[in-house]
Scaffold this motif. Structure first.
Motif, PDB file in Angstrom:
ATOM      1  N   THR A  65      -2.724  -2.836 -32.789  1.00 29.28           N
ATOM      2  CA  THR A  65      -3.534  -2.374 -34.053  1.00 29.28           C
ATOM      3  C   THR A  65      -4.310  -1.329 -33.811  1.00 29.28           C
ATOM      4  O   THR A  65      -4.549  -0.170 -34.171  1.00 29.28           O
ATOM      5  CB  THR A  65      -4.345  -3.357 -34.681  1.00 29.28           C
ATOM      6  OG1 THR A  65      -3.486  -4.582 -35.184  1.00 29.28           O
ATOM      7  CG2 THR A  65      -5.356  -3.121 -35.933  1.00 29.28           C
ATOM      8  N   LEU A  66      -5.014  -1.327 -32.316  1.00 27.68           N
ATOM      9  CA  LEU A  66      -5.821  -0.311 -31.874  1.00 27.68           C
ATOM     10  C   LEU A  66      -4.916   0.924 -31.528  1.00 27.68           C
ATOM     11  O   LEU A  66      -5.307   1.872 -31.611  1.00 27.68           O
ATOM     12  CB  LEU A  66      -6.714  -0.945 -30.413  1.00 27.68           C
ATOM     13  CG  LEU A  66      -7.810  -1.775 -30.771  1.00 27.68           C
ATOM     14  CD1 LEU A  66      -8.306  -2.405 -29.542  1.00 27.68           C
ATOM     15  CD2 LEU A  66      -8.897  -1.154 -31.524  1.00 27.68           C
ATOM     16  N   GLN A  67      -3.747   0.656 -30.737  1.00 30.57           N
ATOM     17  CA  GLN A  67      -2.886   1.857 -30.806  1.00 30.57           C
ATOM     18  C   GLN A  67      -2.552   2.572 -31.957  1.00 30.57           C
ATOM     19  O   GLN A  67      -2.626   3.801 -32.083  1.00 30.57           O
ATOM     20  CB  GLN A  67      -1.496   1.551 -29.895  1.00 30.57           C
ATOM     21  CG  GLN A  67      -0.963   2.771 -29.262  1.00 30.57           C
ATOM     22  CD  GLN A  67       0.446   2.295 -28.669  1.00 30.57           C
ATOM     23  OE1 GLN A  67       1.279   1.440 -29.548  1.00 30.57           O
ATOM     24  NE2 GLN A  67       0.609   2.659 -27.479  1.00 30.57           N
ATOM     25  N   HIS A  68      -2.359   1.991 -32.962  1.00 24.59           N
ATOM     26  CA  HIS A  68      -2.025   2.482 -34.155  1.00 24.59           C
ATOM     27  C   HIS A  68      -3.097   3.171 -34.781  1.00 24.59           C
ATOM     28  O   HIS A  68      -2.839   4.332 -35.360  1.00 24.59           O
ATOM     29  CB  HIS A  68      -1.395   1.287 -35.209  1.00 24.59           C
ATOM     30  CG  HIS A  68      -0.938   2.083 -36.570  1.00 24.59           C
ATOM     31  ND1 HIS A  68      -1.878   2.279 -37.674  1.00 24.59           N
ATOM     32  CD2 HIS A  68       0.295   2.127 -36.886  1.00 24.59           C
ATOM     33  CE1 HIS A  68      -0.882   2.825 -38.638  1.00 24.59           C
ATOM     34  NE2 HIS A  68       0.185   2.672 -38.293  1.00 24.59           N
ATOM     35  N   ALA A  69      -4.283   3.007 -34.627  1.00 22.55           N
ATOM     36  CA  ALA A  69      -5.548   3.699 -35.039  1.00 22.55           C
ATOM     37  C   ALA A  69      -6.163   4.708 -34.099  1.00 22.55           C
ATOM     38  O   ALA A  69      -7.178   4.753 -33.920  1.00 22.55           O
ATOM     39  CB  ALA A  69      -6.440   2.642 -35.631  1.00 22.55           C
ATOM     40  N   GLU A  70      -5.223   4.889 -33.059  1.00 25.47           N
ATOM     41  CA  GLU A  70      -5.574   5.701 -31.969  1.00 25.47           C
ATOM     42  C   GLU A  70      -6.573   6.836 -32.361  1.00 25.47           C
ATOM     43  O   GLU A  70      -6.106   7.488 -33.270  1.00 25.47           O
ATOM     44  CB  GLU A  70      -4.583   6.281 -31.121  1.00 25.47           C
ATOM     45  CG  GLU A  70      -4.820   6.869 -29.841  1.00 25.47           C
ATOM     46  CD  GLU A  70      -3.270   7.480 -29.332  1.00 25.47           C
ATOM     47  OE1 GLU A  70      -3.098   7.319 -27.920  1.00 25.47           O
ATOM     48  OE2 GLU A  70      -2.641   8.005 -29.981  1.00 25.47           O
ATOM     49  N   ALA A  71      -7.611   7.097 -31.626  1.00 20.99           N
ATOM     50  CA  ALA A  71      -8.429   8.175 -31.820  1.00 20.99           C
ATOM     51  C   ALA A  71      -7.730   9.432 -32.076  1.00 20.99           C
ATOM     52  O   ALA A  71      -6.820   9.892 -31.310  1.00 20.99           O
ATOM     53  CB  ALA A  71      -9.586   8.537 -30.970  1.00 20.99           C
ATOM     54  N   GLY A  72      -7.879  10.502 -33.104  1.00 23.86           N
ATOM     55  CA  GLY A  72      -7.240  11.563 -33.377  1.00 23.86           C
ATOM     56  C   GLY A  72      -7.258  12.730 -32.003  1.00 23.86           C
ATOM     57  O   GLY A  72      -6.083  13.145 -31.810  1.00 23.86           O
ATOM     58  N   ASN A  73      -8.403  12.733 -31.250  1.00 26.90           N
ATOM     59  CA  ASN A  73      -8.324  13.847 -30.155  1.00 26.90           C
ATOM     60  C   ASN A  73      -7.364  13.115 -29.124  1.00 26.90           C
ATOM     61  O   ASN A  73      -6.773  13.937 -28.242  1.00 26.90           O
ATOM     62  CB  ASN A  73      -9.825  14.020 -29.570  1.00 26.90           C
ATOM     63  CG  ASN A  73     -10.435  12.675 -29.091  1.00 26.90           C
ATOM     64  OD1 ASN A  73     -10.167  11.796 -29.922  1.00 26.90           O
ATOM     65  ND2 ASN A  73     -11.214  12.768 -28.301  1.00 26.90           N
ATOM     66  N   VAL A  74      -7.500  11.682 -28.834  1.00 27.35           N
ATOM     67  CA  VAL A  74      -6.616  11.143 -27.930  1.00 27.35           C
ATOM     68  C   VAL A  74      -5.060  11.405 -28.272  1.00 27.35           C
ATOM     69  O   VAL A  74      -4.407  11.716 -27.701  1.00 27.35           O
ATOM     70  CB  VAL A  74      -6.842   9.601 -27.825  1.00 27.35           C
ATOM     71  CG1 VAL A  74      -5.768   9.054 -26.780  1.00 27.35           C
ATOM     72  CG2 VAL A  74      -8.275   9.569 -27.330  1.00 27.35           C
ATOM     73  N   ALA A  75      -4.722  11.328 -29.711  1.00 28.15           N
ATOM     74  CA  ALA A  75      -3.262  11.493 -29.997  1.00 28.15           C
ATOM     75  C   ALA A  75      -3.039  12.762 -29.813  1.00 28.15           C
ATOM     76  O   ALA A  75      -1.781  13.156 -29.425  1.00 28.15           O
ATOM     77  CB  ALA A  75      -3.221  11.067 -31.536  1.00 28.15           C
ATOM     78  N   VAL A  76      -3.798  13.872 -30.126  1.00 23.34           N
ATOM     79  CA  VAL A  76      -3.655  15.192 -29.900  1.00 23.34           C
ATOM     80  C   VAL A  76      -3.218  15.395 -28.457  1.00 23.34           C
ATOM     81  O   VAL A  76      -2.159  16.136 -28.114  1.00 23.34           O
ATOM     82  CB  VAL A  76      -4.913  16.188 -30.332  1.00 23.34           C
ATOM     83  CG1 VAL A  76      -4.458  17.434 -30.131  1.00 23.34           C
ATOM     84  CG2 VAL A  76      -4.722  16.104 -31.911  1.00 23.34           C
ATOM     85  N   ASP A  77      -4.116  14.999 -27.491  1.00 22.19           N
ATOM     86  CA  ASP A  77      -3.878  15.155 -26.256  1.00 22.19           C
ATOM     87  C   ASP A  77      -2.534  14.629 -25.726  1.00 22.19           C
ATOM     88  O   ASP A  77      -1.991  15.300 -25.021  1.00 22.19           O
ATOM     89  CB  ASP A  77      -5.087  14.654 -25.428  1.00 22.19           C
ATOM     90  CG  ASP A  77      -6.226  15.209 -25.453  1.00 22.19           C
ATOM     91  OD1 ASP A  77      -6.139  16.528 -26.316  1.00 22.19           O
ATOM     92  OD2 ASP A  77      -7.426  14.851 -25.180  1.00 22.19           O
ATOM     93  N   ARG A  78      -2.261  13.502 -26.105  1.00 21.51           N
ATOM     94  CA  ARG A  78      -1.093  12.888 -25.789  1.00 21.51           C
ATOM     95  C   ARG A  78       0.023  13.509 -26.305  1.00 21.51           C
ATOM     96  O   ARG A  78       1.009  13.899 -25.744  1.00 21.51           O
ATOM     97  CB  ARG A  78      -1.285  11.285 -26.199  1.00 21.51           C
ATOM     98  CG  ARG A  78       0.270  10.708 -25.809  1.00 21.51           C
ATOM     99  CD  ARG A  78       0.283   9.286 -26.675  1.00 21.51           C
ATOM    100  NE  ARG A  78      -0.755   8.398 -26.416  1.00 21.51           N
ATOM    101  CZ  ARG A  78      -0.684   7.458 -25.646  1.00 21.51           C
ATOM    102  NH1 ARG A  78       0.283   7.238 -24.694  1.00 21.51           N
ATOM    103  NH2 ARG A  78      -1.758   6.702 -25.625  1.00 21.51           N
ATOM    104  N   ALA A  79       0.036  14.086 -27.446  1.00 17.11           N
ATOM    105  CA  ALA A  79       1.244  14.695 -27.924  1.00 17.11           C
ATOM    106  C   ALA A  79       1.556  16.147 -27.308  1.00 17.11           C
ATOM    107  O   ALA A  79       2.534  16.409 -26.915  1.00 17.11           O
ATOM    108  CB  ALA A  79       0.859  15.163 -29.148  1.00 17.11           C
TER     109      ALA A  79
END
Length: 506
Positions: free
Chosen positions: A260-274
Motif C-alpha cells: 500500500t505504501l509503495q502504491h502511494a509513493e511520494a511524488g518526488n520519489v516516483a519522479v526520481d525513480r522514473a
C-alpha cells in the motif's frame, strides 16, 4: 518445528513411555487437557494431549475401540494414560487399538502429576511463540528492504521464505504479477497453480468475495485484499497446507502495508525513480550495462528471466511525450517496473518476455501509433531486440503492432535487414529532396500507393488527396526514380526499402 508428541516423550523429567500408536509421534500438541469422560471427543477440537486415569474407561474392548476412535477422529495429538490409580498398567487391548489407529498412547507413571505435563507444554509453547515473534521482528525489516530494492517480486520472495509457503501477488484485474512457489515437486507446483486459478476465479467473481481463507482438498489459501485510496490495487495470496498462525498473519499484514505504501509513493520519489530507470535503460540500449543495472532491469523480466523491447512510433514528439506518461501509468497499474525512453517521435519500452501484441496495444491506452515488438531475449540481447522492434515498427501500418517473430516476416532475418540498411535514403533520395524543399511528401504517397496494392481509391484515401492528384504524383515518382510501378518486382523492392527506413507515421 512445533511441539510434537515425540518431543514430549524425550523429556526425561516426565518419565513418559509410549505404549502404542508410535506412527503418530510427529503429531503436534497445542495444549494439554484432563478428562475422564467417555464422550470427551465432543468437547475437543484437535491438537490436544488428553490426560486420563481411565476412571470411566469402558469395560469391554468394543467400548474402548469406540472411545479411542472418537478421539482419533477429532484429531487429538495423543492420549496420556495415568497408571497407579485405577489401572496398574495400560490395558493391552487399549494398546492394540491405539496401534491400529496410529494414535499415540503414553503411559504416565503415578509419581508424575498431570499438571507437570501441562506446565511443561505451556512453557514450551510460550518459548515457541516468543521465537516466532523474534523471527517476525527480523523478517519485517527484511521485507521492507526487499520492497525498496526489488519491488513487489522481491517482497513476495521474502514473505514466502518467512512463511515457508507459496506466495503470489495478483493485480486488481486478476493477473499474476509475481509468484514464488515452495513446492518441491512437479505435483506440488501444479497444486499451487490450481490454487492460483482458484484465487483468480474469486477475483473475477468480485473483490468482496476474495479476502479470507479458502480450504480445498489440497490447500489452505489465505487471500489479503489490498486497498488504497483509489480502491483495490491487488491481492496477496498465501498457499499452504494448513491455516496461518497469529505471527504469520502479522507478517502478511505487514507485507500488505508495504504494498500500500509503495502504491502511494511520494511524488518526488516516483519522479526520481522514473528518471533513474530511464537513464539505466538508455545506457543499456547503447550496450552499457553494469551488474547493478542488470539487477534493476531484471525486475522487468518474466519468471524465466526473459524480456522484449517495444518500439512505438507516434505522429509527433508532443504525442510521444504524452504517451510516455500513459505507458508508465499502465505499467505501474500492472505492478511492473517502468523502463520507458522517449526519442523524438519514438518511445522504447522494456516489457516481459511473455508479453504479446495485446499487451503492447493495451499499454498505449488507445493512442494512435504503430509499434514493433522485438524478439524474446535475456538482458544480453537487449540491443538486438530493440533493433528488431524498431524494424517491426517501420513495417507496421497505422494502428498496427507487428511482432516479426510471430508474423514470420523476411524483415526479421538479419541478412535481409543488413541488405536493406542504407538503401532508403539512397534509393529514395529524389523523393526525399522534394519533401525537404517544401513540396509534396512523395515518400508517403509512394508508400500509400504500394500498401494499397495499386488501388487508386484506397491509396488516395490513405494519402489524403484526390485520386487525380494521386495519379499525377505517381507519374512524377516514376520519372524521378526512373521506374515503372506497373512492374511487380519494382513495387516489391520499393516497398521493402520503404519498410526499412525511418518515416513519420501516416
Amino acid at each position: 518445528m512445533g511441539t510434537t508428541v515425540g518431543w514430549l516423550l524425550d523429556q526425561p523429567s516426565l518419565s513418559l513411555r509410549c505404549r502404542g500408536g508410535v506412527a503418530g509421534l510427529d503429531r503436534e500438541i497445542d495444549c494439554a487437557l484432563t478428562s475422564e469422560l467417555v464422550d470427551a471427543a465432543q468437547w475437543l477440537s484437535g491438537g490436544e494431549l488428553l490426560l486420563t486415569t481411565g476412571m470411566r474407561l469402558p469395560p469391554d474392548t468394543a467400548g474402548r475401540t469406540d472411545y479411542l476412535r472418537s478421539l482419533a477422529d477429532v484429531g487429538i495429538a495423543g492420549l496420556g494414560f495415568g497408571t497407579g490409580l485405577g489401572y496398574d498398567t495400560v490395558p493391552a487391548d487399549l494398546v492394540e487399538i491405539a496401534d491400529a489407529l496410529g494414535l499415540p498412547l503414553l503411559e504416565v507413571p503415578r509419581p508424575i502429576p498431570f499438571s507437570a505435563i501441562a506446565r511443561m507444554l505451556l512453557d514450551r509453547l510460550a518459548e515457541e511463540r516468543y521465537a516466532q515473534f523474534t523471527r517476525a521482528t527480523r523478517s519485517q525489516p527484511a521485507m521492507t528492504r526487499a520492497i525498496i530494492t526489488g519491488g513487489v517480486p522481491a517482497l513476495v520472495a521474502e514473505l514466502s521464505a518467512a512463511l515457508d509457503r507459496s506466495v503470489a501477488f495478483i493485480d486488481s484485474d486478476g493477473k499474476v504479477v509475481s509468484t514464488t512457489s515452495r513446492a518441491s515437486a512437479d505435483a506440488g507446483a501444479e497444486r499451487d497453480r490450481a490454487a492460483l486459478r482458484h484465487v483468480r476465479a474469486l477475483i473475477a467473481h468480485g473483490p468482496m468475495s476474495t479476502t479470507g481463507v479458502t480450504i480445498t482438498a489440497e490447500h489452505t489459501i489465505t487471500v489479503q485484499r489490498i486497498n488504497a485510496g483509489v480502491g483495490v490495487v491487488g491481492y496477496l495470496a498465501v498457499i499452504g497446507t494448513d491455516p496461518l498462525g497469529d505471527v504469520h498473519r502479522v507478517l502478511v499484514g505487514h507485507a500488505a502495508s508495504l504494498v500500500t505504501l509503495q502504491h502511494a509513493e511520494a511524488g518526488n520519489v516516483a519522479v526520481d525513480r522514473a528518471a533513474l530507470q530511464t537513464e539505466i535503460f538508455g545506457l543499456a540500449l547503447h550496450g552499457t550495462m553494469s551488474p547493478s543495472a542488470a539487477v534493476l532491469l531484471g525486475r522487468a523480466a518474466d519468471t524465466a528471466g526473459l524480456v522484449r523491447v517495444v518500439v512505438y512510433e507516434f505522429r509527433s514528439s508532443a504525442v510521444a511525450v504524452n504517451a510516455v506518461e500513459t505507458i508508465g501509468a499502465e505499467l505501474a497499474a500492472r505492478w511492473r517496473p517502468v523502463f520507458v525512453l522517449q526519442r523524438d517521435r519514438e518511445v522504447v519500452v522494456l516489457v516481459r518476455g511473455d508479453d504479446d501484441v495485446a499487451v503492447v496495444r493495451g499499454l498505449a491506452g488507445g493512442s494512435r501509433m504503430r509499434a514493433g515488438l522485438g524478439p524474446v531475449t535475456d538482458l544480453a540481447g537487449l540491443v538486438s531486440s530493440a533493433g528488431q522492434a524498431r524494424q517491426a515498427a517501420r513495417s507496421a501500418t497505422d494502428g498496427e503492432v507487428v511482432d516479426l517473430e510471430t508474423t514470420g516476416s523476411v524483415l526479421a532475418i538479419d541478412a535481409v535487414q543488413d541488405g536493406l540498411r542504407g538503401l532508403h535514403d539512397v534509393r529514395l533520395r529524389p523523393l526525399i529532396a522534394v519533401r525537404e524543399s517544401g513540396g509534396a511528401d512523395l515518400v508517403a504517397t509512394l508508400r500509400g500507393y504500394l500498401e494499397a496494392n495499386g488501388h487508386w481509391e484506397t491509396a488516395a484515401s490513405t494519402v489524403g488527396v484526390h485520386r487525380h492528384t494521386l495519379r499525377h504524383r505517381i507519374s512524377r515518382i516514376e520519372v524521378l526514380l526512373g521506374v515503372d510501378l506497373a512492374d511487380a518486382r519494382t513495387r516489391a523492392e520499393l516497398l521493402l526499402i520503404l519498410l526499412s527506413g525511418d518515416r513519420p507515421p501516416a
